[in-house]
Design an enzyme around this catalytic site. Structure first.
Site, short mmCIF file in Angstrom:
data_model
loop_
_atom_site.label_atom_id
_atom_site.label_comp_id
_atom_site.label_asym_id
_atom_site.label_seq_id
_atom_site.Cartn_x
_atom_site.Cartn_y
_atom_site.Cartn_z
N GLU A 182 -36.10 9.94 13.07
CA GLU A 182 -35.93 11.01 14.32
C GLU A 182 -35.64 12.30 14.17
O GLU A 182 -34.30 12.46 13.21
CB GLU A 182 -35.60 9.93 15.52
N GLU B 204 -29.43 0.52 16.76
CA GLU B 204 -29.53 1.02 15.93
C GLU B 204 -28.37 1.37 14.67
O GLU B 204 -27.27 1.01 14.86
CB GLU B 204 -29.81 2.35 16.65
#
Length: 443
Positions: free
Chosen positions: A358, A247
């Site tokens: 997120e 990520e």
């Protein structure tokens, strides 16, 4: 005579009995007296001698962990935001504490770039059509740069570790934070983790990397234990305890960094966040080779509502020869790589790519959090108001960048955070995303 003798024996027995009773009484009082101070100590706050010892041990553990993370610098730079950036010799970075990297030869460049990797440098954007301007930087650059042969590492402070629930979990995501598989996700199961998303994704093929230009904001965070991020996910394996993930993006995380600044970050795991992996350089794994960009350092400048817009370009791809996963920032900065042996499924390829936002929704007051995603505004508001990803692409089996096919979208509660995708000439495949969290439609 016999009576007198019996009387003397009786008195003697009585005296002996009294002496025994007195001795027992004294011993009892002494034991009580000795126990009283300990009882008073433990009664107040549990600070018995064993607790004090544990506290000292904890302090020692923190000091040792700080020593492992903060390698001796060749130069130190004090950033205007309070960060301390240590310029550490490239061969002394935390990655090389890994037993399998003891004799590792540092790669100074990838063997292969994906075809078509030349994309725009991070820049100020004054309209939906991107135009060149000053490249985005990190705030510590205002006070200096690291010399060649070193890498900039944000110094970890004692308070950073103390904010974590344990030394072992410092710099790691919660194990329950397993990314969803959008098409099969059950929203009631996904939201139990307290994490919410607004993403686009592709799956069903083999993927060897992904790219995006990501709009940079400073979303407001309601609770210190919540965060907001915008990133690329490179995913492999099943969505159980064998998940592999790489990520990269930006995040605001008061718990991790101690403030509300927007910071560049990376993350990796090979077991669904259970034990392996961490943010940035807070554990062994990612090998940094660049001396200009610091993982975890704040990004400067950032976008403003109806004001100038800023974005960063990120590319993650697998070197088809060595099998390492590389990270590039902008057009000029190859930051480093994750050695292929760290992973199981990603040693071959990724099975899913996600792009988007997120947040953590802790519902501390039994209401949805007001933590913002992206700009804190819904995608319908468009450029200059809502956050965006543009020019999103995947790396295919021929090591070429191409537009994703079969793009899907996913969000748990579109009334809280949402995502809208599109396609245009200058922006390629893009999407606007985000939202304010709690609002009349998202109680």
């Amino acid at each position: 005579m016999m009576a007198a003798h019996l009387l003397r024996r009786s008195w003697g027995g009585t005296i002996s009995l009294l002496i025994v009773v007195l001795l027992l009484s004294c011993c009892s009082q002494m034991t009580s007296a000795a126990a009283a101070p300990a009882s008073r100590k433990s009664g107040g706050g549990g600070s018995s001698s064993s607790s004090i010892s544990m506290s000292q041990q904890n302090k020692l553990d923190v000091r040792q962990h700080l020593k492992r993370l903060n390698k001796p610098p060749l130069k130190t730079i004090k950033s205007p935001d309070g960060d301390i950036i240590d310029c550490v010799h490239i061969a002394h970075q935390p990655a090389f504490d890994h037993p399998l990297l003891k004799n590792h030869t540092i790669l100074t460049r990838p063997n292969f770039h994906p075809d078509g990797t030349k994309f725009e440098e991070s820049k100020r954007v004054s309209g939906q059509k991107a135009r060149s301007s000053k490249p985005i930087t990190q705030l510590w650059h205002l006070k200096g740069r690291c010399p060649e042969g070193t890498i900039p590492i944000r110094r970890t402070k004692k308070d950073d570790i103390l904010r974590a629930k344990s030394i072992e979990r410092f710099g790691k995501k919660k194990p329950t934070n397993i990314p969803h598989q959008p098409r099969s996700a059950q929203p009631d199961l996904v939201t139990q983790t307290g994490h919410q998303h607004a993403i686009v994704y592709v799956e069903g093929d083999k993927y060897y990397g992904a790219k995006a230009t990501i709009n940079v904001w400073e979303p407001k965070i309601q609770q210190p234990n919540e965060f907001s991020l915008s990133q690329i996910w490179i995913l492999g394996g099943t969505f159980g305890q064998d998940l592999n993930s790489i990520e990269a993006g930006w995040q605001v995380s008061p718990d991790l960094y101690g403030d509300n600044r927007t910071r560049l970050f990376t993350y990796w795991t090979s077991d669904a966040y259970q034990a392996t992996g961490c943010y940035n350089l807070l554990c062994t794994g990612f090998i940094q080779i660049n001396n200009e960009v610091s993982m975890g350092a704040s990004i400067f400048p950032i976008s403003g509502y109806r004001e100038s817009q800023y974005d960063i370009s990120l590319l993650v791809w697998k070197d088809p020869k060595e099998g390492n996963w590389w990270l590039q920032f902008g057009n000029d900065y190859v930051l480093g790589y994750w050695p292929g042996f760290l992973f199981s499924y990603l040693t071959d390829s990724a099975s899913m790519i996600e792009w988007g936002g997120e947040i953590v929704n802790s519902e501390s007051d039994e209401q949805h959090t007001t933590t913002q995603m992206g700009s804190g505004h819904f995608p319908e508001e468009g450029f200059g108001k809502a956050g965006y990803f543009r020019n999103i692409q995947i790396v295919d089996g021929s090591n070429s960048l191409r537009d994703p096919k079969g793009l899907g979208t996913f969000t748990e509660q579109s009334s809280c955070y949402n995502v809208h995708s599109g396609k245009s000439g200058d922006w390629g495949t893009y999407f606007f995303y985000g939202g304010p969290g709690r609002n009349p439609s998202c109680p």
